[in-house]
Design an enzyme around this catalytic site. Structure first.
Site, PDB file in Angstrom:
ATOM      1  N   ASP A  71      -3.956   3.069   1.244  1.00 24.97           N
ATOM      2  CA  ASP A  71      -3.577   3.446   2.398  1.00 24.97           C
ATOM      3  C   ASP A  71      -3.067   4.846   2.271  1.00 24.97           C
ATOM      4  O   ASP A  71      -2.615   5.382   1.154  1.00 24.97           O
ATOM      5  CB  ASP A  71      -2.679   2.508   2.800  1.00 24.97           C
ATOM      6  CG  ASP A  71      -1.344   2.395   2.059  1.00 24.97           C
ATOM      7  OD1 ASP A  71      -0.556   3.386   2.115  1.00 24.97           O
ATOM      8  OD2 ASP A  71      -1.313   0.877   1.765  1.00 24.97           O
ATOM      9  N   ILE A  72      -2.749   5.587   3.352  1.00 25.23           N
ATOM     10  CA  ILE A  72      -2.300   6.978   3.413  1.00 25.23           C
ATOM     11  C   ILE A  72      -1.087   7.246   2.476  1.00 25.23           C
ATOM     12  O   ILE A  72      -0.468   8.198   2.223  1.00 25.23           O
ATOM     13  CB  ILE A  72      -2.290   7.667   4.976  1.00 25.23           C
ATOM     14  CG1 ILE A  72      -2.143   9.191   5.062  1.00 25.23           C
ATOM     15  CG2 ILE A  72      -1.201   6.937   5.698  1.00 25.23           C
ATOM     16  CD1 ILE A  72      -2.248   9.642   6.266  1.00 25.23           C
TER      17      ILE A  72
END
Length: 235
Positions: A111-112
Protein backbone atom coordinates in the site's frame (compact mmCIF):
# COMPACT_ATOMS: atom_id res chain seq x y z
CA UNK A 1 1.91 -26.21 -18.91
CA UNK A 2 1.35 -23.76 -16.08
CA UNK A 3 1.68 -26.49 -13.44
CA UNK A 4 4.95 -27.65 -15.02
CA UNK A 5 6.30 -24.09 -14.81
CA UNK A 6 6.73 -23.75 -18.58
CA UNK A 7 4.70 -20.54 -18.76
CA UNK A 8 1.54 -18.91 -17.43
CA UNK A 9 -1.93 -20.03 -18.55
CA UNK A 10 -2.37 -16.92 -20.68
CA UNK A 11 1.02 -17.46 -22.30
CA UNK A 12 0.16 -21.13 -22.87
CA UNK A 13 -2.99 -20.15 -24.77
CA UNK A 14 -0.93 -17.85 -27.01
CA UNK A 15 1.82 -20.39 -27.66
CA UNK A 16 -0.70 -23.16 -28.45
CA UNK A 17 -2.63 -20.91 -30.85
CA UNK A 18 0.66 -20.05 -32.62
CA UNK A 19 1.67 -23.69 -32.96
CA UNK A 20 4.65 -23.35 -30.64
CA UNK A 21 3.81 -26.30 -28.37
CA UNK A 22 4.61 -29.97 -28.95
CA UNK A 23 3.33 -33.01 -27.09
CA UNK A 24 5.54 -36.05 -27.63
CA UNK A 25 7.02 -34.24 -30.62
CA UNK A 26 3.68 -33.46 -32.27
CA UNK A 27 2.49 -29.85 -32.62
CA UNK A 28 -0.70 -29.18 -30.65
CA UNK A 29 -2.68 -26.11 -31.77
CA UNK A 30 -6.09 -26.75 -30.19
CA UNK A 31 -6.81 -25.05 -26.86
CA UNK A 32 -8.01 -27.43 -24.15
CA UNK A 33 -6.26 -30.48 -25.60
CA UNK A 34 -5.83 -33.21 -23.02
CA UNK A 35 -2.36 -34.40 -22.07
CA UNK A 36 -1.61 -37.48 -19.99
CA UNK A 37 0.93 -37.40 -17.12
CA UNK A 38 3.38 -39.64 -19.00
CA UNK A 39 3.48 -37.39 -22.07
CA UNK A 40 6.22 -34.82 -22.71
CA UNK A 41 5.40 -31.17 -23.39
CA UNK A 42 7.98 -28.95 -25.09
CA UNK A 43 8.01 -25.32 -26.12
CA UNK A 44 9.29 -24.34 -29.54
CA UNK A 45 12.60 -22.44 -29.55
CA UNK A 46 10.79 -19.15 -30.27
CA UNK A 47 8.57 -19.59 -27.19
CA UNK A 48 11.48 -20.76 -25.00
CA UNK A 49 13.55 -17.74 -25.96
CA UNK A 50 10.59 -15.44 -25.28
CA UNK A 51 10.23 -16.94 -21.80
CA UNK A 52 13.95 -16.60 -21.08
CA UNK A 53 13.92 -12.92 -22.12
CA UNK A 54 11.25 -11.97 -19.59
CA UNK A 55 12.56 -9.97 -16.64
CA UNK A 56 11.56 -9.55 -13.01
CA UNK A 57 12.35 -6.37 -11.12
CA UNK A 58 12.64 -5.80 -7.36
CA UNK A 59 12.00 -2.30 -6.01
CA UNK A 60 12.43 -0.87 -2.54
CA UNK A 61 9.23 1.14 -2.75
CA UNK A 62 9.09 4.47 -0.89
CA UNK A 63 5.98 5.88 0.76
CA UNK A 64 3.80 7.81 -1.69
CA UNK A 65 4.03 5.40 -4.64
CA UNK A 66 1.25 3.00 -5.60
CA UNK A 67 1.98 -0.58 -6.63
CA UNK A 68 0.01 -0.61 -9.89
CA UNK A 69 -1.49 2.02 -12.15
CA UNK A 70 -1.23 5.71 -11.24
CA UNK A 71 -4.16 6.87 -9.10
CA UNK A 72 -5.29 10.05 -7.38
CA UNK A 73 -2.24 11.94 -8.54
CA UNK A 74 0.21 9.35 -7.15
CA UNK A 75 2.88 7.82 -9.36
CA UNK A 76 3.20 4.06 -9.85
CA UNK A 77 6.29 2.37 -8.46
CA UNK A 78 7.22 1.44 -12.03
CA UNK A 79 8.11 5.11 -12.58
CA UNK A 80 11.21 4.44 -10.48
CA UNK A 81 12.56 1.93 -12.99
CA UNK A 82 15.09 4.21 -14.63
CA UNK A 83 18.77 3.55 -15.41
CA UNK A 84 19.74 6.20 -12.84
CA UNK A 85 17.90 4.25 -10.09
CA UNK A 86 19.41 0.84 -10.88
CA UNK A 87 21.23 -0.28 -7.74
CA UNK A 88 24.98 -0.46 -8.17
CA UNK A 89 24.92 -3.72 -6.21
CA UNK A 90 22.77 -5.44 -8.86
CA UNK A 91 24.36 -8.83 -9.54
CA UNK A 92 22.19 -9.93 -12.47
CA UNK A 93 24.55 -8.70 -15.24
CA UNK A 94 21.38 -7.59 -17.00
CA UNK A 95 21.54 -4.47 -19.19
CA UNK A 96 18.53 -2.19 -18.96
CA UNK A 97 16.42 -1.98 -22.12
CA UNK A 98 13.21 -0.07 -22.70
CA UNK A 99 11.39 -3.27 -23.64
CA UNK A 100 11.88 -4.46 -20.07
CA UNK A 101 9.11 -2.04 -19.13
CA UNK A 102 6.60 -3.58 -21.53
CA UNK A 103 4.06 -5.81 -19.82
CA UNK A 104 5.77 -5.31 -16.46
CA UNK A 105 3.12 -5.78 -13.76
CA UNK A 106 3.15 -5.95 -9.95
CA UNK A 107 3.04 -9.48 -8.52
CA UNK A 108 1.26 -8.49 -5.33
CA UNK A 109 0.65 -5.10 -3.78
CA UNK A 110 2.19 -2.88 -1.16
CA UNK A 111 0.00 0.00 0.00
CA UNK A 112 0.89 3.63 -0.56
CA UNK A 113 1.84 4.20 3.09
CA UNK A 114 4.25 1.25 3.20
CA UNK A 115 7.83 0.74 2.06
CA UNK A 116 9.93 -2.23 1.12
CA UNK A 117 10.13 -5.09 -1.33
CA UNK A 118 7.81 -4.89 -4.34
CA UNK A 119 8.03 -7.31 -7.28
CA UNK A 120 7.16 -6.37 -10.86
CA UNK A 121 7.47 -9.04 -13.53
CA UNK A 122 6.92 -9.85 -17.19
CA UNK A 123 6.92 -13.54 -16.31
CA UNK A 124 3.48 -15.04 -15.77
CA UNK A 125 5.02 -18.04 -14.00
CA UNK A 126 6.41 -15.82 -11.27
CA UNK A 127 3.17 -13.84 -10.98
CA UNK A 128 1.22 -17.06 -10.48
CA UNK A 129 3.73 -18.28 -7.92
CA UNK A 130 3.42 -15.11 -5.86
CA UNK A 131 -0.26 -14.18 -6.11
CA UNK A 132 -2.07 -17.39 -6.99
CA UNK A 133 -4.67 -18.62 -4.49
CA UNK A 134 -2.51 -21.64 -3.75
CA UNK A 135 0.73 -19.66 -3.51
CA UNK A 136 3.17 -21.26 -1.04
CA UNK A 137 5.24 -18.07 -0.77
CA UNK A 138 5.16 -16.22 2.56
CA UNK A 139 5.99 -12.55 3.10
CA UNK A 140 7.79 -10.91 6.01
CA UNK A 141 7.28 -7.40 7.40
CA UNK A 142 8.74 -5.12 10.07
CA UNK A 143 5.92 -3.16 11.64
CA UNK A 144 6.41 -0.21 13.98
CA UNK A 145 3.41 0.27 16.27
CA UNK A 146 1.99 2.50 18.97
CA UNK A 147 -0.24 1.30 21.79
CA UNK A 148 -0.22 -1.50 24.34
CA UNK A 149 -0.39 -5.18 23.46
CA UNK A 150 -1.00 -7.85 26.05
CA UNK A 151 -0.26 -11.56 25.71
CA UNK A 152 -3.77 -12.31 24.50
CA UNK A 153 -3.46 -9.65 21.79
CA UNK A 154 -0.23 -11.21 20.55
CA UNK A 155 -1.88 -14.62 20.53
CA UNK A 156 -4.74 -13.23 18.41
CA UNK A 157 -2.32 -11.69 15.93
CA UNK A 158 -0.80 -15.13 15.45
CA UNK A 159 -4.18 -16.81 15.02
CA UNK A 160 -7.78 -16.00 15.86
CA UNK A 161 -8.66 -12.78 14.00
CA UNK A 162 -11.14 -12.34 11.17
CA UNK A 163 -11.39 -9.72 8.41
CA UNK A 164 -14.28 -9.17 6.01
CA UNK A 165 -16.20 -11.99 7.68
CA UNK A 166 -13.44 -14.56 7.05
CA UNK A 167 -11.05 -16.12 9.53
CA UNK A 168 -7.43 -15.29 8.77
CA UNK A 169 -4.86 -17.98 8.18
CA UNK A 170 -2.34 -18.55 10.99
CA UNK A 171 0.47 -15.99 10.98
CA UNK A 172 3.77 -15.72 12.82
CA UNK A 173 4.06 -12.52 14.83
CA UNK A 174 6.59 -11.64 17.51
CA UNK A 175 8.28 -8.62 19.05
CA UNK A 176 11.39 -7.49 17.19
CA UNK A 177 12.11 -4.80 19.77
CA UNK A 178 10.17 -2.54 22.16
CA UNK A 179 8.06 -0.82 19.50
CA UNK A 180 8.38 -3.06 16.45
CA UNK A 181 6.69 -6.33 15.52
CA UNK A 182 7.77 -8.83 12.89
CA UNK A 183 4.98 -10.39 10.83
CA UNK A 184 5.18 -13.43 8.53
CA UNK A 185 2.01 -13.96 6.47
CA UNK A 186 0.81 -16.50 3.93
CA UNK A 187 -2.00 -14.31 2.61
CA UNK A 188 -2.45 -10.69 1.62
CA UNK A 189 -5.81 -9.08 2.22
CA UNK A 190 -6.06 -5.36 1.60
CA UNK A 191 -4.18 -3.45 4.35
CA UNK A 192 -4.23 -6.68 6.34
CA UNK A 193 -1.51 -5.92 8.87
CA UNK A 194 -2.84 -2.45 9.67
CA UNK A 195 -6.33 -3.82 10.18
CA UNK A 196 -5.09 -6.73 12.29
CA UNK A 197 -3.24 -4.32 14.56
CA UNK A 198 -6.32 -2.10 14.93
CA UNK A 199 -8.30 -5.12 16.12
CA UNK A 200 -5.92 -5.59 19.07
CA UNK A 201 -5.61 -1.91 19.95
CA UNK A 202 -2.43 -1.00 18.09
CA UNK A 203 -1.76 1.71 15.53
CA UNK A 204 0.75 1.09 12.77
CA UNK A 205 3.15 4.01 12.30
CA UNK A 206 5.58 2.30 9.93
CA UNK A 207 5.49 -0.82 7.77
CA UNK A 208 8.26 -2.31 5.62
CA UNK A 209 8.24 -5.57 3.68
CA UNK A 210 11.65 -7.21 4.00
CA UNK A 211 11.19 -10.61 2.37
CA UNK A 212 9.09 -12.45 -0.21
CA UNK A 213 9.72 -16.18 -0.06
CA UNK A 214 13.47 -16.72 -0.36
CA UNK A 215 14.14 -13.26 -1.79
CA UNK A 216 15.29 -10.60 0.68
CA UNK A 217 15.11 -6.82 0.47
CA UNK A 218 18.64 -6.85 1.84
CA UNK A 219 20.73 -3.74 1.18
CA UNK A 220 18.63 -2.45 -1.72
CA UNK A 221 18.33 1.30 -1.03
CA UNK A 222 14.97 3.05 -0.77
CA UNK A 223 13.74 4.18 -4.19
CA UNK A 224 16.18 1.98 -6.11
CA UNK A 225 15.65 -1.27 -7.98
CA UNK A 226 17.45 -4.34 -9.26
CA UNK A 227 16.79 -7.33 -11.48
CA UNK A 228 16.05 -10.77 -10.10
CA UNK A 229 19.37 -12.55 -10.54
CA UNK A 230 19.80 -15.82 -12.47
CA UNK A 231 19.29 -18.70 -10.08
CA UNK A 232 17.44 -16.50 -7.57
CA UNK A 233 14.08 -18.06 -6.69
CA UNK A 234 11.11 -17.04 -4.55
CA UNK A 235 10.26 -20.65 -3.76
Amino acid sequence: MSELGLCSRREADDYIARGLVRVDGVVVSELGSKVFPNQRIDLDRVASEAQAARVTVLINKPIGYVSGQAEKGYQPAAALILPANLWEGDASRQTFRREHLQGLAPAGRLDIDSTGLLVLTQDGRIARQLIGEDSPVDKEYLVRVEGRLNADGLRLLNHGLSLDGEALKPARVWWQNRDQLRFVLNEGKKRQIRRMCELVGLRVVGLKRVRIGKVLLGDLPLGQWRYLAPGERFW
